[in-house]
Design a protein around this motif. Structure first.
Motif, PDB file in Angstrom:
ATOM      1  N   ILE A 120      30.432 -16.791  15.218  1.00 31.37           N
ATOM      2  CA  ILE A 120      30.689 -15.366  14.987  1.00 31.37           C
ATOM      3  C   ILE A 120      29.434 -14.767  14.351  1.00 31.37           C
ATOM      4  O   ILE A 120      28.885 -15.340  13.401  1.00 31.37           O
ATOM      5  N   PRO A 121      28.934 -13.649  14.862  1.00 33.55           N
ATOM      6  CA  PRO A 121      27.693 -13.087  14.300  1.00 33.55           C
ATOM      7  C   PRO A 121      27.880 -12.575  12.878  1.00 33.55           C
ATOM      8  O   PRO A 121      28.996 -12.229  12.469  1.00 33.55           O
ATOM      9  N   GLU A 122      26.783 -12.527  12.148  1.00 34.87           N
ATOM     10  CA  GLU A 122      26.821 -12.012  10.784  1.00 34.87           C
ATOM     11  C   GLU A 122      26.912 -10.494  10.749  1.00 34.87           C
ATOM     12  O   GLU A 122      27.361  -9.912   9.768  1.00 34.87           O
ATOM     13  N   ARG A 123      26.473  -9.855  11.817  1.00 42.66           N
ATOM     14  CA  ARG A 123      26.597  -8.408  11.901  1.00 42.66           C
ATOM     15  C   ARG A 123      26.655  -7.998  13.364  1.00 42.66           C
ATOM     16  O   ARG A 123      26.236  -8.742  14.252  1.00 42.66           O
ATOM     17  N   MET A 124      27.195  -6.803  13.601  1.00 43.04           N
ATOM     18  CA  MET A 124      27.379  -6.311  14.959  1.00 43.04           C
ATOM     19  C   MET A 124      27.080  -4.819  14.990  1.00 43.04           C
ATOM     20  O   MET A 124      27.559  -4.057  14.141  1.00 43.04           O
ATOM     21  N   LEU A 125      26.272  -4.402  15.950  1.00 49.34           N
ATOM     22  CA  LEU A 125      26.046  -2.974  16.165  1.00 49.34           C
ATOM     23  C   LEU A 125      27.232  -2.438  16.956  1.00 49.34           C
ATOM     24  O   LEU A 125      27.538  -2.920  18.042  1.00 49.34           O
ATOM     25  N   TYR A 126      27.919  -1.444  16.387  1.00 50.21           N
ATOM     26  CA  TYR A 126      29.115  -0.871  17.019  1.00 50.21           C
ATOM     27  C   TYR A 126      28.903   0.629  17.143  1.00 50.21           C
ATOM     28  O   TYR A 126      29.002   1.367  16.169  1.00 50.21           O
ATOM     29  N   LEU A 127      28.574   1.059  18.359  1.00 49.58           N
ATOM     30  CA  LEU A 127      28.277   2.463  18.609  1.00 49.58           C
ATOM     31  C   LEU A 127      29.397   3.092  19.418  1.00 49.58           C
ATOM     32  O   LEU A 127      29.591   2.760  20.589  1.00 49.58           O
ATOM     33  N   GLN A 128      30.133   3.994  18.786  1.00 47.87           N
ATOM     34  CA  GLN A 128      31.152   4.728  19.521  1.00 47.87           C
ATOM     35  C   GLN A 128      30.504   5.820  20.349  1.00 47.87           C
ATOM     36  O   GLN A 128      29.377   6.228  20.096  1.00 47.87           O
ATOM     37  N   ARG A 129      31.251   6.333  21.315  1.00 47.87           N
ATOM     38  CA  ARG A 129      30.665   7.284  22.254  1.00 47.87           C
ATOM     39  C   ARG A 129      30.101   8.514  21.544  1.00 47.87           C
ATOM     40  O   ARG A 129      29.064   9.049  21.918  1.00 47.87           O
ATOM     41  N   ARG A 130      30.782   8.986  20.511  1.00 50.19           N
ATOM     42  CA  ARG A 130      30.285  10.191  19.832  1.00 50.19           C
ATOM     43  C   ARG A 130      28.954   9.942  19.137  1.00 50.19           C
ATOM     44  O   ARG A 130      28.249  10.876  18.766  1.00 50.19           O
ATOM     45  N   GLU A 131      28.610   8.649  18.944  1.00 52.43           N
ATOM     46  CA  GLU A 131      27.338   8.317  18.301  1.00 52.43           C
ATOM     47  C   GLU A 131      26.208   8.162  19.314  1.00 52.43           C
ATOM     48  O   GLU A 131      25.065   7.948  18.935  1.00 52.43           O
ATOM     49  N   PHE A 132      26.546   8.264  20.606  1.00 52.83           N
ATOM     50  CA  PHE A 132      25.522   8.218  21.637  1.00 52.83           C
ATOM     51  C   PHE A 132      24.885   9.600  21.764  1.00 52.83           C
ATOM     52  O   PHE A 132      25.145  10.325  22.715  1.00 52.83           O
ATOM     53  N   MET A 133      24.103   9.979  20.806  1.00 52.37           N
ATOM     54  CA  MET A 133      23.500  11.302  20.833  1.00 52.37           C
ATOM     55  C   MET A 133      22.584  11.443  22.043  1.00 52.37           C
ATOM     56  O   MET A 133      21.913  10.508  22.443  1.00 52.37           O
ATOM     57  N   ARG A 134      22.566  12.649  22.606  1.00 49.79           N
ATOM     58  CA  ARG A 134      21.695  12.915  23.745  1.00 49.79           C
ATOM     59  C   ARG A 134      20.254  13.082  23.268  1.00 49.79           C
ATOM     60  O   ARG A 134      19.995  13.685  22.225  1.00 49.79           O
ATOM     61  N   ARG A 135      19.336  12.543  24.035  1.00 46.36           N
ATOM     62  CA  ARG A 135      17.907  12.707  23.777  1.00 46.36           C
ATOM     63  C   ARG A 135      17.281  13.459  24.936  1.00 46.36           C
ATOM     64  O   ARG A 135      17.743  13.336  26.078  1.00 46.36           O
ATOM     65  N   GLU A 136      16.242  14.203  24.638  1.00 47.95           N
ATOM     66  CA  GLU A 136      15.506  14.914  25.680  1.00 47.95           C
ATOM     67  C   GLU A 136      14.218  14.160  25.986  1.00 47.95           C
ATOM     68  O   GLU A 136      13.330  14.063  25.138  1.00 47.95           O
ATOM     69  N   PRO A 137      14.093  13.607  27.191  1.00 45.79           N
ATOM     70  CA  PRO A 137      12.836  12.940  27.550  1.00 45.79           C
ATOM     71  C   PRO A 137      11.737  13.977  27.742  1.00 45.79           C
ATOM     72  O   PRO A 137      12.019  15.173  27.905  1.00 45.79           O
ATOM     73  N   PRO A 138      10.483  13.564  27.728  1.00 52.94           N
ATOM     74  CA  PRO A 138       9.396  14.512  28.012  1.00 52.94           C
ATOM     75  C   PRO A 138       9.621  15.188  29.358  1.00 52.94           C
ATOM     76  O   PRO A 138      10.132  14.554  30.296  1.00 52.94           O
ATOM     77  N   PRO A 139       9.279  16.468  29.492  1.00 56.78           N
ATOM     78  CA  PRO A 139       9.505  17.189  30.749  1.00 56.78           C
ATOM     79  C   PRO A 139       8.909  16.455  31.953  1.00 56.78           C
ATOM     80  O   PRO A 139       7.751  16.045  31.939  1.00 56.78           O
ATOM     81  N   GLY A 140       9.744  16.256  32.949  1.00 59.47           N
ATOM     82  CA  GLY A 140       9.301  15.602  34.178  1.00 59.47           C
ATOM     83  C   GLY A 140       9.185  14.096  34.107  1.00 59.47           C
ATOM     84  O   GLY A 140       8.806  13.458  35.092  1.00 59.47           O
ATOM     85  N   ALA A 141       9.536  13.499  32.944  1.00 61.78           N
ATOM     86  CA  ALA A 141       9.336  12.055  32.776  1.00 61.78           C
ATOM     87  C   ALA A 141      10.453  11.218  33.376  1.00 61.78           C
ATOM     88  O   ALA A 141      10.261  10.035  33.657  1.00 61.78           O
ATOM     89  N   LEU A 142      11.627  11.811  33.569  1.00 65.92           N
ATOM     90  CA  LEU A 142      12.790  11.020  33.972  1.00 65.92           C
ATOM     91  C   LEU A 142      13.494  11.708  35.144  1.00 65.92           C
ATOM     92  O   LEU A 142      13.786  12.901  35.084  1.00 65.92           O
ATOM     93  N   VAL A 143      13.755  10.945  36.191  1.00 69.31           N
ATOM     94  CA  VAL A 143      14.435  11.495  37.366  1.00 69.31           C
ATOM     95  C   VAL A 143      15.605  10.602  37.742  1.00 69.31           C
ATOM     96  O   VAL A 143      15.646   9.409  37.406  1.00 69.31           O
TER      97      VAL A 143
END
Length: 252
Positions: A120-143
């Protein structure tokens, strides 16, 4: 059955404590999340610490100090997992992402079939959906390459992206976005990480006249996101965080 010493350490991608508040350290809570995943017959993506090659496996059973996963389908991967002090493990349940490191694994059995027993791990990253904040990639960098029902494939710009979905912009002459429509087999080109395939359910559509009279933006949710794709997206989001943090420190 003897206890297996537990080793756990943060992933190098974990951004200078940025995600510390999302870590679970209580052993009973960690077991609870793992048992929920096992009860839902959840799939885990597992890779050896020193490797980028992961493989999906099934979480079979959760005990007090260890848990059991199915053995990988190839001998090469099995040797890699058994030879690694740490395994990097990721999964998701109820739109929450689970991520942790633990090891070493050892051979065992489950209901008469080979299995791997992991501490069993000593710690676990637990990210709920509301914690998935949106990020803005540099313009034109992501398609995103959209696969349409009529067989066409068109390219859309990604305005923002998070662990639960993204916003894409395309011309209305090329595609008419429909709320609740599911676009399957779409492809996102992640810089330095390669392509990921995603299914997108359109949640809302907005006409963006300031982007051009023919432009429309669709807010989309990821549907049935595979663990491998989730891992790549998570790494890309953390890279955006690192870049933003570096720019902020430079300006200071």
């Amino acid at each position: 059955m003897t206890d297996v010493p537990s080793h756990s350490e943060p992933d190098a991608a974990d951004l200078d404590g940025y995600y510390d508040k999302f870590y679970v350290h209580d052993a009973s809570e960690i077991r609870h999340h793992l048992r929920r995943l096992a009860g839902a017959r959840g799939v885990l993506s597992v890779r050896a610490e020193s490797s980028q090659d992961g493989m999906a496996t099934m979480l079979l059973q959760v005990d007090d100090d260890t848990f059991l996963i199915d053995v990988p389908s190839t001998r090469r991967m099995l040797d890699a997992w058994l030879g690694s002090l740490l395994l990097r493990v990721e999964g998701s349940i109820d739109r929450a992402a689970l991520r942790f490191s633990s090891g070493p694994a050892r051979l065992d059995d489950h209901e008469g079939k080979p299995a791997l027993r992991v501490p069993i791990p000593e710690r676990m990253l637990y990210l709920q959906r509301r914690e998935f904040m949106r990020r803005e990639p540099p313009p034109g960098a992501l398609v995103c390459h959209l696969r349409l029902e009529d067989g066409r494939e068109i390219q859309a710009s990604i305005r923002d992206i998070g662990g639960g979905g993204l916003a894409i912009v395309a011309t209305r002459s090329a595609v008419e976005f429909q709320v609740n429509e599911v676009l399957t087999g779409c492809r996102i080109e992640l810089p330095d990480l390669g392509d990921v395939e995603v299914n997108l359910q359109i949640r809302h559509v907005v006409v963006r006249s300031h982007l051009g009279l023919d432009a429309a933006q669709a807010g989309c949710e990821f549907v049935d996101l595979a663990p491998v794709a989730q891992r790549k997206l998570f790494r890309y989001l953390m890279q955006l965080d690192r870049d933003q943090l570096a720019r902020r420190r430079w300006l200071e």
